[in-house]
Design a protein around this motif. Structure first.
Motif, PDB file in Angstrom:
ATOM      1  N   GLY A   1      44.178  28.115  35.510  1.00  0.00           N
ATOM      2  CA  GLY A   1      44.185  29.495  35.024  1.00  0.00           C
ATOM      3  C   GLY A   1      43.956  29.498  33.518  1.00  0.00           C
ATOM      4  O   GLY A   1      44.509  28.662  32.806  1.00  0.00           O
ATOM      5  N   GLN A   2      43.142  30.421  33.038  1.00  0.00           N
ATOM      6  CA  GLN A   2      42.805  30.403  31.613  1.00  0.00           C
ATOM      7  C   GLN A   2      42.904  31.787  30.987  1.00  0.00           C
ATOM      8  O   GLN A   2      42.184  32.712  31.381  1.00  0.00           O
ATOM      9  CB  GLN A   2      41.384  29.872  31.410  1.00  0.00           C
ATOM     10  N   ALA A   3      43.804  31.905  30.026  1.00  0.00           N
ATOM     11  CA  ALA A   3      43.871  33.105  29.200  1.00  0.00           C
ATOM     12  C   ALA A   3      43.271  32.799  27.846  1.00  0.00           C
ATOM     13  O   ALA A   3      43.131  31.633  27.454  1.00  0.00           O
ATOM     14  CB  ALA A   3      45.328  33.552  29.041  1.00  0.00           C
TER      15      ALA A   3
ATOM     16  N   PRO B   1      29.348  45.418  21.340  1.00  0.00           N
ATOM     17  CA  PRO B   1      30.245  44.308  21.016  1.00  0.00           C
ATOM     18  C   PRO B   1      31.629  44.532  21.617  1.00  0.00           C
ATOM     19  O   PRO B   1      32.092  45.663  21.763  1.00  0.00           O
ATOM     20  CB  PRO B   1      30.299  44.333  19.481  1.00  0.00           C
ATOM     21  N   TRP B   2      32.280  43.427  21.940  1.00  0.00           N
ATOM     22  CA  TRP B   2      33.670  43.481  22.408  1.00  0.00           C
ATOM     23  C   TRP B   2      34.325  42.141  22.139  1.00  0.00           C
ATOM     24  O   TRP B   2      33.711  41.076  22.338  1.00  0.00           O
ATOM     25  CB  TRP B   2      33.745  43.783  23.902  1.00  0.00           C
ATOM     26  N   LEU B   3      35.561  42.183  21.681  1.00  0.00           N
ATOM     27  CA  LEU B   3      36.358  40.989  21.433  1.00  0.00           C
ATOM     28  C   LEU B   3      37.794  41.309  21.800  1.00  0.00           C
ATOM     29  O   LEU B   3      38.337  42.314  21.334  1.00  0.00           O
ATOM     30  CB  LEU B   3      36.278  40.578  19.956  1.00  0.00           C
ATOM     31  N   GLY B   4      38.401  40.486  22.648  1.00  0.00           N
ATOM     32  CA  GLY B   4      39.775  40.788  23.011  1.00  0.00           C
ATOM     33  C   GLY B   4      40.390  39.782  23.951  1.00  0.00           C
ATOM     34  O   GLY B   4      39.747  38.825  24.390  1.00  0.00           O
ATOM     35  N   PHE B   5      41.648  40.042  24.245  1.00  0.00           N
ATOM     36  CA  PHE B   5      42.410  39.174  25.147  1.00  0.00           C
ATOM     37  C   PHE B   5      42.048  39.459  26.602  1.00  0.00           C
ATOM     38  O   PHE B   5      41.936  40.610  27.014  1.00  0.00           O
ATOM     39  CB  PHE B   5      43.912  39.401  24.945  1.00  0.00           C
ATOM     40  N   TYR B   6      41.879  38.379  27.377  1.00  0.00           N
ATOM     41  CA  TYR B   6      41.730  38.518  28.827  1.00  0.00           C
ATOM     42  C   TYR B   6      42.032  37.171  29.475  1.00  0.00           C
ATOM     43  O   TYR B   6      42.467  36.238  28.791  1.00  0.00           O
ATOM     44  CB  TYR B   6      40.340  39.034  29.206  1.00  0.00           C
ATOM     45  N   TRP B   7      41.825  37.052  30.776  1.00  0.00           N
ATOM     46  CA  TRP B   7      42.180  35.828  31.491  1.00  0.00           C
ATOM     47  C   TRP B   7      41.353  35.731  32.755  1.00  0.00           C
ATOM     48  O   TRP B   7      40.710  36.690  33.192  1.00  0.00           O
ATOM     49  CB  TRP B   7      43.684  35.830  31.838  1.00  0.00           C
ATOM     50  N   GLU B   8      41.349  34.539  33.342  1.00  0.00           N
ATOM     51  CA  GLU B   8      40.705  34.338  34.637  1.00  0.00           C
ATOM     52  C   GLU B   8      41.518  33.360  35.481  1.00  0.00           C
ATOM     53  O   GLU B   8      42.266  32.555  34.915  1.00  0.00           O
ATOM     54  CB  GLU B   8      39.273  33.855  34.453  1.00  0.00           C
ATOM     55  N   PRO B   9      41.415  33.529  36.822  1.00  0.00           N
ATOM     56  CA  PRO B   9      40.428  34.322  37.556  1.00  0.00           C
ATOM     57  C   PRO B   9      40.813  35.793  37.648  1.00  0.00           C
ATOM     58  O   PRO B   9      41.978  36.130  37.877  1.00  0.00           O
ATOM     59  CB  PRO B   9      40.446  33.687  38.951  1.00  0.00           C
TER      60      PRO B   9
ATOM     61  N   SER C   1      38.790  39.834  38.831  1.00  0.00           N
ATOM     62  CA  SER C   1      37.589  40.490  39.343  1.00  0.00           C
ATOM     63  C   SER C   1      36.680  40.945  38.212  1.00  0.00           C
ATOM     64  O   SER C   1      35.454  40.916  38.337  1.00  0.00           O
ATOM     65  CB  SER C   1      37.977  41.681  40.222  1.00  0.00           C
ATOM     66  N   LEU C   2      37.275  41.347  37.078  1.00  0.00           N
ATOM     67  CA  LEU C   2      36.465  41.850  35.973  1.00  0.00           C
ATOM     68  C   LEU C   2      35.557  40.763  35.412  1.00  0.00           C
ATOM     69  O   LEU C   2      34.400  41.024  35.056  1.00  0.00           O
ATOM     70  CB  LEU C   2      37.361  42.414  34.867  1.00  0.00           C
ATOM     71  N   LEU C   3      36.061  39.531  35.352  1.00  0.00           N
ATOM     72  CA  LEU C   3      35.210  38.450  34.860  1.00  0.00           C
ATOM     73  C   LEU C   3      34.250  37.963  35.935  1.00  0.00           C
ATOM     74  O   LEU C   3      33.366  37.156  35.658  1.00  0.00           O
ATOM     75  CB  LEU C   3      36.060  37.291  34.322  1.00  0.00           C
ATOM     76  N   GLY C   4      34.427  38.464  37.163  1.00  0.00           N
ATOM     77  CA  GLY C   4      33.411  38.258  38.181  1.00  0.00           C
ATOM     78  C   GLY C   4      32.285  39.267  38.041  1.00  0.00           C
ATOM     79  O   GLY C   4      31.134  38.989  38.379  1.00  0.00           O
ATOM     80  N   MET C   5      32.618  40.445  37.522  1.00  0.00           N
ATOM     81  CA  MET C   5      31.612  41.488  37.308  1.00  0.00           C
ATOM     82  C   MET C   5      30.852  41.293  36.001  1.00  0.00           C
ATOM     83  O   MET C   5      29.657  41.564  35.919  1.00  0.00           O
ATOM     84  CB  MET C   5      32.295  42.857  37.286  1.00  0.00           C
ATOM     85  N   TYR C   6      31.564  40.836  34.978  1.00  0.00           N
ATOM     86  CA  TYR C   6      30.983  40.737  33.639  1.00  0.00           C
ATOM     87  C   TYR C   6      31.004  39.300  33.144  1.00  0.00           C
ATOM     88  O   TYR C   6      32.019  38.602  33.263  1.00  0.00           O
ATOM     89  CB  TYR C   6      31.751  41.628  32.662  1.00  0.00           C
TER      90      TYR C   6
ATOM     91  N   THR D   1      33.954  30.840  41.265  1.00  0.00           N
ATOM     92  CA  THR D   1      33.943  31.237  42.673  1.00  0.00           C
ATOM     93  C   THR D   1      34.942  32.350  42.942  1.00  0.00           C
ATOM     94  O   THR D   1      34.634  33.344  43.613  1.00  0.00           O
ATOM     95  CB  THR D   1      34.276  30.026  43.563  1.00  0.00           C
ATOM     96  N   VAL D   2      36.151  32.198  42.400  1.00  0.00           N
ATOM     97  CA  VAL D   2      37.200  33.194  42.643  1.00  0.00           C
ATOM     98  C   VAL D   2      36.880  34.511  41.937  1.00  0.00           C
ATOM     99  O   VAL D   2      37.082  35.593  42.497  1.00  0.00           O
ATOM    100  CB  VAL D   2      38.571  32.659  42.198  1.00  0.00           C
ATOM    101  N   ASN D   3      36.375  34.442  40.709  1.00  0.00           N
ATOM    102  CA  ASN D   3      35.987  35.657  39.993  1.00  0.00           C
ATOM    103  C   ASN D   3      34.979  36.473  40.801  1.00  0.00           C
ATOM    104  O   ASN D   3      35.112  37.693  40.947  1.00  0.00           O
ATOM    105  CB  ASN D   3      35.362  35.303  38.636  1.00  0.00           C
TER     106      ASN D   3
END
Length: 332
Positions: A112-114, A204-212, A214-219, A286-288
């Motif tokens: 898991g990666q934030a 532009p966008w810069l910010g905190f997020y994590w994976e896996p 769904s949003l990082l599967g879309m973008y 794959t999970v994203n």
């Protein structure tokens, strides 16, 4: 997963355990946590164990802490497909060392990666813009909608571990002195919306997020390189502590995400079913993508599992025996 680990990642070796020579899979309880990736993985396990290995597997819904506690103390659920063990280091460390709970495989091969993320289209235009030094040198590349003279870093809501870490890292790297402001989005939905809106407009966008997620599967988002190695001691001392006054440069840890099984399950069940669980592992990409499909189609965990099994035999057939693979394909 919405909850982000507050402490440093802990190294938990996978425990070697020799199952008894039995051929009966029997009844199996599989934990499903209250987030999308855990829900779909529990359903993948249920379908494969039932249709491929003749188990009688059922899913029970638990939260992360109570599920691990129950497995440690009662031996149930038999399997926790996606255990974010770094969230509960003291809860799982001793049971793993003593063999009461067995770590079969990393559920996520890349963990898991934030962290902080930017859109890939920004990196395509500027090959170094994901590096913290380059980011801080160009606040104008990430203009704040509230004050165009400043750069913006979008943060999560109050209470998240990742929100605290972002605030502390912002202090450590002196983003305010470099012309940036940290934007408190106030909620998970608002954070998601800020990314989605920017990405759809190619802004532009810069910010905190994590994976896996769904949003990082879309973008297609790229993690920021903070230019330093993760310092677990510093993370525990200050990066993850909102009251710490002197944070140092650091980077987010990768969380260990493991498949846990009870000792009693390993001892009584068909070794072939255990072999499947030891082989079953997938990556964030794959999970994203699967979670994105589920979100777009308002799909349940079972829907997502059947979609994955139908569309990606090149992945899951490597986890199972040829005989089990044929049975599973026939059941879809």
């Amino acid at each position: 997963m919405k909850t982000i680990a507050l402490g440093a990642a802990i190294a938990l070796p996978l425990v070697a355990f020799a199952p008894a020579a039995m051929a009966d899979c029997g009844e199996v309880s599989i934990a499903s946590m209250n987030w999308q990736s855990a829900e779909v993985l529990s359903n993948v396990d249920k379908i494969i164990l039932n249709d491929g290995y003749g188990c009688s597997a059922d899913i029970i819904v638990v939260d992360a802490a109570s599920g691990i506690t129950s497995q440690v103390e009662k031996g149930k659920p038999d399997i926790i497909p996606e255990a974010w063990v770094d969230l509960f280091p003291e809860l799982v460390k001793a049971p793993l060392a003593e063999g009461r709970v067995v770590a079969l495989v990393p559920s996520l091969t890349d963990g898991g990666q934030a962290g902080w993320f930017i859109p890939r289209y920004m990196l395509d235009k500027n090959p170094n813009i994901n590096k913290i030094a380059e980011i801080l040198a160009h606040p104008e590349a990430f203009p704040s909608q509230e004050d165009h003279s400043k750069g913006a870093i979008f943060n999560g809501p109050t209470g998240w571990g990742g929100t605290i870490a972002t605030n502390q890292l912002s202090k450590a790297f002196d983003v305010k002195g470099k012309g940036f402001e940290v934007i408190d989005t106030g909620s998970a939905a608002a954070l998601d919306s800020s990314m989605a809106k920017a990405y759809e407009r190619k802004e532009p966008w810069l910010g905190f997020y994590w994976e896996p997620t769904s949003l990082l599967g879309m973008y297609d988002m790229v993690p920021v390189d903070f230019g330093v190695q993760h310092d677990a001691a510093e993370w525990k001392r200050c990066t993850s502590v909102d009251t710490c006054a002197d944070p140092k440069p650091n980077t987010f840890p990768k969380d260990n995400v493991l498949t846990l099984a009870s000792k009693s399950f390993i001892e009584r069940t068909d070794p072939a079913a255990v072999d499947y669980l030891k082989a079953r592992s997938w990556n964030n990409k794959t999970v994203n993508a699967l979670m994105a499909w589920m979100t777009e189609n308002q799909a349940t965990g079972e829907d997502g599992a059947r979609h994955f099994l139908s569309e990606h035999p090149e992945i899951w057939t490597k986890w199972v025996s040829p005989e089990a693979a044929e049975k599973i394909k026939a059941s879809l």
